[in-house]
Design a protein around this motif. Sequence first.
Motif, PDB file in Angstrom:
ATOM      1  N   ASN A  73      -7.009 -10.245  14.291  1.00  0.00           N
ATOM      2  CA  ASN A  73      -5.656 -10.641  13.925  1.00  0.00           C
ATOM      3  C   ASN A  73      -4.824  -9.401  13.658  1.00  0.00           C
ATOM      4  N   VAL A  74      -3.533  -9.613  13.520  1.00  0.00           N
ATOM      5  CA  VAL A  74      -2.615  -8.569  13.087  1.00  0.00           C
ATOM      6  C   VAL A  74      -1.867  -9.103  11.881  1.00  0.00           C
ATOM      7  N   SER A  75      -1.728  -8.290  10.864  1.00  0.00           N
ATOM      8  CA  SER A  75      -1.130  -8.743   9.615  1.00  0.00           C
ATOM      9  C   SER A  75      -0.165  -7.697   9.092  1.00  0.00           C
ATOM     10  N   GLU A  76       0.708  -8.138   8.216  1.00  0.00           N
ATOM     11  CA  GLU A  76       1.603  -7.217   7.513  1.00  0.00           C
ATOM     12  C   GLU A  76       1.085  -7.057   6.097  1.00  0.00           C
ATOM     13  N   GLN A  77       0.962  -5.819   5.636  1.00  0.00           N
ATOM     14  CA  GLN A  77       0.421  -5.563   4.307  1.00  0.00           C
ATOM     15  C   GLN A  77       1.525  -5.355   3.298  1.00  0.00           C
ATOM     16  N   GLN A  78       1.213  -5.676   2.061  1.00  0.00           N
ATOM     17  CA  GLN A  78       2.138  -5.492   0.955  1.00  0.00           C
ATOM     18  C   GLN A  78       1.412  -4.819  -0.200  1.00  0.00           C
ATOM     19  N   GLN A  79       2.147  -4.060  -0.975  1.00  0.00           N
ATOM     20  CA  GLN A  79       1.536  -3.319  -2.080  1.00  0.00           C
ATOM     21  C   GLN A  79       1.293  -4.247  -3.262  1.00  0.00           C
ATOM     22  N   GLN A  80       0.099  -4.129  -3.833  1.00  0.00           N
ATOM     23  CA  GLN A  80      -0.301  -4.965  -4.968  1.00  0.00           C
ATOM     24  C   GLN A  80      -0.765  -4.057  -6.099  1.00  0.00           C
TER      25      GLN A  80
ATOM     26  N   ALA B  40       1.712 -13.896   6.121  1.00  0.00           N
ATOM     27  CA  ALA B  40       2.564 -14.168   7.298  1.00  0.00           C
ATOM     28  C   ALA B  40       1.913 -13.621   8.567  1.00  0.00           C
ATOM     29  N   PHE B  41       0.781 -14.210   8.969  1.00  0.00           N
ATOM     30  CA  PHE B  41       0.084 -13.727  10.162  1.00  0.00           C
ATOM     31  C   PHE B  41       0.880 -14.013  11.434  1.00  0.00           C
ATOM     32  N   GLY B  42       1.569 -15.155  11.470  1.00  0.00           N
ATOM     33  CA  GLY B  42       2.336 -15.509  12.656  1.00  0.00           C
ATOM     34  C   GLY B  42       3.465 -14.535  12.910  1.00  0.00           C
ATOM     35  N   GLN B  43       4.176 -14.125  11.857  1.00  0.00           N
ATOM     36  CA  GLN B  43       5.275 -13.176  12.002  1.00  0.00           C
ATOM     37  C   GLN B  43       4.766 -11.818  12.479  1.00  0.00           C
ATOM     38  N   ALA B  44       3.649 -11.356  11.914  1.00  0.00           N
ATOM     39  CA  ALA B  44       3.071 -10.082  12.340  1.00  0.00           C
ATOM     40  C   ALA B  44       2.608 -10.151  13.785  1.00  0.00           C
ATOM     41  N   LEU B  45       2.060 -11.294  14.176  1.00  0.00           N
ATOM     42  CA  LEU B  45       1.589 -11.480  15.543  1.00  0.00           C
ATOM     43  C   LEU B  45       2.758 -11.424  16.528  1.00  0.00           C
ATOM     44  N   GLY B  46       3.914 -11.933  16.102  1.00  0.00           N
ATOM     45  CA  GLY B  46       5.101 -11.870  16.953  1.00  0.00           C
ATOM     46  C   GLY B  46       5.533 -10.432  17.196  1.00  0.00           C
TER      47      GLY B  46
END
Length: 659
Positions: free
Chosen positions: A605-612, A626-632
């Motif tokens: 998969n492709v994903s967008e990461q966020q700081q935690q 938001a895997f779908g958005q990153a995949l787009g």
Amino acid sequence: MTELLQQILAWVSLHPGWSYSVIFLVAMAESLAIVGLIVPGVVIMFGIGALIASGAIAFWPAMGWAVVGAVAGDGLSFWLGRHYQERLSAIWPFSRYPESIHQGKRFFEKYGGKSVALGRFFGPIRAVIPLVAGMMGMTPLRFLFANVLSALAWAPLYLLPGMVFGASMELASEVAMRLVILLLLLLLILWLAYHITRGLFRRLHPHTSQWVQWLLNWGKAHPIMGEIANALADPNHPETRGLSILATLLLITSGLFILLLGLVPNGTHQGIDMTVLQALQSLRSPWADQLMVYFTRLADIGVIYPLTAGVLLLLLATGQRRTAGYWFAAGLFCLIASPLLKFGLQIARPEIVHHSTYSFSFPSGHTLWATVLYGFLSVLIARPLSDRWRWLPYTLAGLVIMAVALSRLYLGVHWLSDVAGSITLGLAWVSLLGLAYHRHAAQAANWRSLSLASIIILSIAFSVESSLHHQDKMAEYEPIHTVMPLAASAWWQGDTKEVPTYRGDLRDREDHPLNLQFAGSIHWLEAQLMNSGWQRKAAFFWTDGLRLLSPSQSLQELPILPQVHEGRYEALLLVKHLADDRRLVLRLWESGFQLDSKRPLWIGNVSEQQQQRLLGTLTFAETGPAFGQALGLLGEDLKQLDSNQWQKSGSLIQIREQP
């Protein structure tokens, strides 16, 4: 379990007021006289700390209510003791726990007013010290001062372990939940081993003299078995012949026991053997593999042989020939028993890793060696120690034995029955040998030199083995992975129910979809994407973990934590930095399939990461939902690739809707 946790978090988020009320009541009950002996306050406070780490409960209000509850509980107990004095001993429920009150009085007489502050941190007397302080006439002002100060220290101390655990769970969900579950299981097993070993020693040690005398009397009444009894218990009787008979009987008994259980050659293992094997295999992860290979090395030949030889030479050099003879007998038993039982019974190993045709399962040689050598070494070290400290070497040996035993089960090279039988056989020999040693060897070994020499030899041998053979051992214990053919036409049409659609971290966790499938060379795909701004990411190393302790770092500076799918790290890891401190991460794993038996299929998969940020001191990059958005965004880069290059390479890629 995951669904239950989510429900608890949702309820706590919707009812924060009730949550703080629960904290107050738990802290008060945990500090209340006698009631604190029953209420599992430590466990509940641990869970509250985990909720704080997850963000469901705020830290400062939780700590404040915990302090107030602890002060209130101790204050009420103090008032009861001051008001009722000695009459409490006849009132229920205090009448049911007279020993606890007597123990509290002894503690108070020893430490005086300081006992109020100290007692809060001692489990057995925590729930009675404020009561006793009131009974013994402590002034209210002095009690209040000690009560408040100790509560201020107690609350964060009891919440902190849960907070650390909750933070680790947050990290684990990013990397491998399996690793956390396994570590918790390991800690539980080692905790049980510690308490069982210490408890057995304290209960059995006072009766050893009576048992020895019974054995001598039994030997006199049974002349046929007298040789064995005298060899063990009579200091004036030669022990070599009797111990030889005992060792032979142990081997014969072990073989017959295994045969009676039905574990014969070509037999099938079912029930608990198979259940434990499958459960531990479901928890495999690369980091856990490394840990377990280190554990099993404690009983590898390259470590155990130098330890045996080194201790033997030390005993001979210091003139302790009789003790050296017992140590030699311990090692000789393992050297003979393990191959004799293996080839005699020929029980098949689990089919998890590759092994030779003539490699058999029972007994577990590693477990037997660890039980006998580390067990008897603890006997030699413990003998000159006082009763107060004699349990310590036995407990340390028990921890090592359990670590080795668990590693053999986790690595899939032995059944539970193998390990349990090996520990039983080893403990029987150590017990008999130890009894004979205590009765016949007049001179005890110097425990300081023996301990120091053992630690030095063990450290050197372990380090040399690790540097020379660690990678070979990792490959040796690598699970067997089969590659299955898959028709390209069926794959292209989406008829692939066998291919997983979610990352396999733990069963029923469906939060990371595998909606990207690629057939071909991942090196070719990597080269193509690097032309669109993607970058290769180096493997996570332990030094990268230090950067997680700097909350001021930006997302782009944070390391990418590896993720586990079916016990493996990703084969391809690419990152693309975006504006506004954002980044995309592409991961691909082996699927275990090949299209038309020539093109390997990769899933990911492709994903967008966020700081935690956790607890204000720990920061990491978390995979967003938001895997779908990153995949787009990845799809836009794929459209820019040269179609001729795709045809030349024979590569295929599919983007699938999130299931």
